[in-house]
Design a protein around this motif. Structure first.
Motif, PDB file in Angstrom:
ATOM      1  N   PRO A  55       3.587  -3.229   5.461  1.00 34.30           N
ATOM      2  CA  PRO A  55       3.372  -2.145   4.638  1.00 34.30           C
ATOM      3  C   PRO A  55       1.656  -2.201   4.255  1.00 34.30           C
ATOM      4  O   PRO A  55       0.819  -1.450   4.458  1.00 34.30           O
ATOM      5  N   GLU A  56       1.353  -3.853   4.443  1.00 33.50           N
ATOM      6  CA  GLU A  56      -0.227  -3.896   3.815  1.00 33.50           C
ATOM      7  C   GLU A  56      -1.128  -3.525   4.860  1.00 33.50           C
ATOM      8  O   GLU A  56      -2.283  -3.352   4.698  1.00 33.50           O
ATOM      9  N   HIS A  57      -0.579  -3.884   6.270  1.00 32.60           N
ATOM     10  CA  HIS A  57      -1.321  -3.519   7.361  1.00 32.60           C
ATOM     11  C   HIS A  57      -1.771  -1.807   7.278  1.00 32.60           C
ATOM     12  O   HIS A  57      -2.983  -1.692   7.494  1.00 32.60           O
ATOM     13  N   PHE A  58      -0.938  -1.039   6.866  1.00 40.84           N
ATOM     14  CA  PHE A  58      -1.505   0.394   6.844  1.00 40.84           C
ATOM     15  C   PHE A  58      -2.079   0.676   5.745  1.00 40.84           C
ATOM     16  O   PHE A  58      -3.126   1.482   5.763  1.00 40.84           O
ATOM     17  N   ALA A  59      -1.838  -0.046   4.681  1.00 45.09           N
ATOM     18  CA  ALA A  59      -2.581   0.132   3.199  1.00 45.09           C
ATOM     19  C   ALA A  59      -3.963  -0.085   3.576  1.00 45.09           C
ATOM     20  O   ALA A  59      -5.053   0.422   2.904  1.00 45.09           O
ATOM     21  N   GLU A  60      -4.385  -1.243   4.318  1.00 43.33           N
ATOM     22  CA  GLU A  60      -5.761  -1.859   4.577  1.00 43.33           C
ATOM     23  C   GLU A  60      -6.575  -0.536   5.182  1.00 43.33           C
ATOM     24  O   GLU A  60      -7.770  -0.524   4.967  1.00 43.33           O
ATOM     25  N   ILE A  61      -5.991   0.356   5.777  1.00 36.19           N
ATOM     26  CA  ILE A  61      -6.880   1.397   6.360  1.00 36.19           C
ATOM     27  C   ILE A  61      -7.504   2.253   5.503  1.00 36.19           C
ATOM     28  O   ILE A  61      -8.610   2.685   5.589  1.00 36.19           O
ATOM     29  N   SER A  62      -6.431   2.627   4.303  1.00 38.79           N
ATOM     30  CA  SER A  62      -7.297   3.329   3.116  1.00 38.79           C
ATOM     31  C   SER A  62      -8.452   2.421   2.481  1.00 38.79           C
ATOM     32  O   SER A  62      -9.398   2.893   2.272  1.00 38.79           O
ATOM     33  N   VAL A  63      -8.149   0.918   2.522  1.00 37.89           N
ATOM     34  CA  VAL A  63      -9.255   0.069   1.918  1.00 37.89           C
ATOM     35  C   VAL A  63     -10.551   0.392   2.589  1.00 37.89           C
ATOM     36  O   VAL A  63     -11.482   0.535   2.177  1.00 37.89           O
ATOM     37  N   LYS A  64     -10.411   0.183   3.908  1.00 36.72           N
ATOM     38  CA  LYS A  64     -11.607   0.311   5.007  1.00 36.72           C
ATOM     39  C   LYS A  64     -12.184   1.672   4.877  1.00 36.72           C
ATOM     40  O   LYS A  64     -13.517   1.502   4.554  1.00 36.72           O
ATOM     41  N   ASN A  65     -11.474   2.705   4.968  1.00 33.19           N
ATOM     42  CA  ASN A  65     -12.124   3.759   5.070  1.00 33.19           C
ATOM     43  C   ASN A  65     -12.854   4.492   3.558  1.00 33.19           C
ATOM     44  O   ASN A  65     -13.694   4.959   3.745  1.00 33.19           O
ATOM     45  N   HIS A  66     -12.195   4.003   2.653  1.00 32.16           N
ATOM     46  CA  HIS A  66     -12.811   4.395   1.171  1.00 32.16           C
ATOM     47  C   HIS A  66     -14.093   3.470   1.165  1.00 32.16           C
ATOM     48  O   HIS A  66     -15.097   3.779   0.605  1.00 32.16           O
ATOM     49  N   MET A  68     -11.672   1.342  -2.880  1.00 31.05           N
ATOM     50  CA  MET A  68     -10.143   1.084  -3.349  1.00 31.05           C
ATOM     51  C   MET A  68      -9.842  -0.410  -2.924  1.00 31.05           C
ATOM     52  O   MET A  68      -9.988  -0.629  -1.729  1.00 31.05           O
ATOM     53  N   SER A  69      -9.315  -0.955  -3.965  1.00 26.56           N
ATOM     54  CA  SER A  69      -8.538  -2.240  -3.469  1.00 26.56           C
ATOM     55  C   SER A  69      -7.312  -1.930  -2.937  1.00 26.56           C
ATOM     56  O   SER A  69      -6.419  -0.932  -3.121  1.00 26.56           O
ATOM     57  N   LEU A  70      -6.733  -3.257  -2.152  1.00 28.64           N
ATOM     58  CA  LEU A  70      -5.459  -3.010  -1.533  1.00 28.64           C
ATOM     59  C   LEU A  70      -4.511  -2.980  -2.750  1.00 28.64           C
ATOM     60  O   LEU A  70      -3.645  -2.340  -2.556  1.00 28.64           O
ATOM     61  N   GLU A  71      -4.666  -3.434  -3.753  1.00 27.10           N
ATOM     62  CA  GLU A  71      -3.512  -3.304  -5.040  1.00 27.10           C
ATOM     63  C   GLU A  71      -3.518  -1.936  -5.525  1.00 27.10           C
ATOM     64  O   GLU A  71      -2.358  -1.320  -5.725  1.00 27.10           O
ATOM     65  N   GLU A  72      -4.673  -1.255  -5.590  1.00 26.25           N
ATOM     66  CA  GLU A  72      -4.630   0.021  -6.091  1.00 26.25           C
ATOM     67  C   GLU A  72      -3.951   1.027  -4.965  1.00 26.25           C
ATOM     68  O   GLU A  72      -3.155   1.828  -5.327  1.00 26.25           O
ATOM     69  N   VAL A  73      -4.302   0.893  -3.671  1.00 27.98           N
ATOM     70  CA  VAL A  73      -3.709   1.745  -2.599  1.00 27.98           C
ATOM     71  C   VAL A  73      -2.198   1.462  -2.632  1.00 27.98           C
ATOM     72  O   VAL A  73      -0.994   2.124  -2.933  1.00 27.98           O
ATOM     73  N   MET A  74      -1.838   0.112  -2.631  1.00 27.16           N
ATOM     74  CA  MET A  74      -0.243  -0.439  -2.618  1.00 27.16           C
ATOM     75  C   MET A  74       0.553  -0.039  -3.891  1.00 27.16           C
ATOM     76  O   MET A  74       1.594   0.423  -3.871  1.00 27.16           O
ATOM     77  N   GLN A  75      -0.160   0.184  -5.099  1.00 28.65           N
ATOM     78  CA  GLN A  75       0.463   0.349  -6.304  1.00 28.65           C
ATOM     79  C   GLN A  75       0.372   2.000  -6.628  1.00 28.65           C
ATOM     80  O   GLN A  75       1.118   2.296  -7.682  1.00 28.65           O
ATOM     81  N   SER A  76      -0.362   2.802  -5.871  1.00 22.68           N
ATOM     82  CA  SER A  76      -0.225   4.093  -6.242  1.00 22.68           C
ATOM     83  C   SER A  76       1.140   4.653  -5.830  1.00 22.68           C
ATOM     84  O   SER A  76       1.852   4.251  -5.409  1.00 22.68           O
TER      85      SER A  76
END
Length: 335
Positions: A151-162, A177-185
């Motif tokens: 799941p972290e691999h997918f969440a990292e895409i949001s981190v990169k694009n933001h 956005m941090s990885l933690e913010e994305v994963m914990q939303s």
């Protein structure tokens, strides 16, 4: 005959409850005309890309700009409406039917998950299998099971694009956005969380295209030639909700063949990241890496700006925003 893009214009993507969609589209058109160095009366045909704006929305935009009597063609092809309109304009220019065409994509969107093209009586609707987050959730689960992605691999895409969107004045959410913010939303459809979904957005983008003879006669130092494109639709597997990237692979193959290039020639890419999963599987479908190795590109940060193959340097749909009819054109404007 190789047509060129000679001007682009965008509005800032966001939410505009007090503006009409016609005024938003007109803003993008004026910016594109100014960028191209031409007048509104120079345009010989208009393609209007939109999904939820009703009948003859392109003609309404023409009234906003000032009716000139030129042909107007409305194009609806879901999230591919804008890029499909450009492809049709390319065909018209190559055929010699026109010398200057304006393509405008625009949308004002309502809150919620609005896209479901399956008839309501279909049993798969009742099971929730046709809702877009579910479709991409199944792709993610399949990818994790087959290739060991997490799941972290997918969440990292949001981190990169933001992170990329911070530098884009047209982005809806230009903030990191941090990885933690994305994963914990909030969880939307496991493993897809809220910050891994593209937002509901208003906005418009316009592109001015010209024929080879127009560019040769008038000169345009910034003209960008269109080398190739591919347009495909689902085959039996996808129609029956067995989720694959087949449609992307076939479209890419046609585009590469038309352009006389391959994935090894690509320096940067704009990829449809409606959900984070879509970007990872597109790396593989577009030939940027072998099947199953999309997560490796994520780990190596190869697709960040500064990496070997920057993807979505403007923030992608996740951070720039996703006004359906304008998205494909926004990707071209960013390039």
């Amino acid at each position: 005959m190789q047509p060129s893009i000679i001007g682009v214009g965008m509005t800032k993507f966001g939410r505009y409850p007090d503006r009409s969609v016609e005024s938003i589209a007109a803003e993008a058109i004026c910016r594109a005309l100014d960028d191209a160095g031409i007048e509104w009366t120079d345009v010989q045909q208009v393609y209007a890309a939109h999904v939820q704006q009703g009948v003859a929305a392109g003609q309404r935009v023409m009234r906003e700009m000032g009716a000139t009597g030129v042909p107007v063609l409305n194009v609806e092809n879901c999230s591919a409406a804008g890029s499909t309109a450009v492809r049709e304009a390319v065909n018209s220019l190559r055929a010699g039917a026109n010398d200057v065409i304006l393509i405008v994509g625009f949308e004002k969107m309502q809150p919620g998950l609005l896209l479901n093209v399956t008839p309501s009586e279909d049993p798969q609707v009742a099971m929730g299998l046709t809702v877009l987050p579910m479709r991409y959730s199944l792709l993610a689960v399949q990818h994790m099971a087959n290739y060991g992605s997490k799941p972290e691999h997918f969440a990292e895409i949001s981190v990169k694009n933001h992170a990329h969107a911070v530098h884009n004045p047209y982005a809806q959410y230009p903030k990191p956005m941090s990885l933690e913010e994305v994963m914990q939303s909030r969880m939307i459809c496991d493993p897809i969380t809220k910050l891994q979904c593209s937002p509901v957005t208003d906005g418009a983008t316009a592109v001015v295209m010209a024929s080879e003879r127009f560019v040769a006669k008038h000169g345009r130092s910034r003209a960008v030639r269109v080398l190739g494109s591919g347009l495909t639709s689902d085959r039996d597997l996808a129609v029956n909700n067995l989720h694959t990237t087949d449609v992307i692979e076939r479209a890419a193959a046609v585009a590469y063949e038309n352009a006389g290039l391959g994935p090894e020639n690509i320096d940067t890419a704009e990829v449809h990241d409606c959900f984070t999963v879509a970007e990872v599987v597109s790396y593989e479908a577009l030939g940027f890496c072998p099947k199953g190795e999309g997560a490796r590109l994520v780990e190596e940060r190869s697709t960040w700006v500064g990496g070997d193959l920057p993807v979505n340097p403007g923030g992608g749909l996740l951070a720039r925003g996703h006004p359906l009819g304008a998205t494909g054109l926004a990707q071209m404007a960013e390039v």
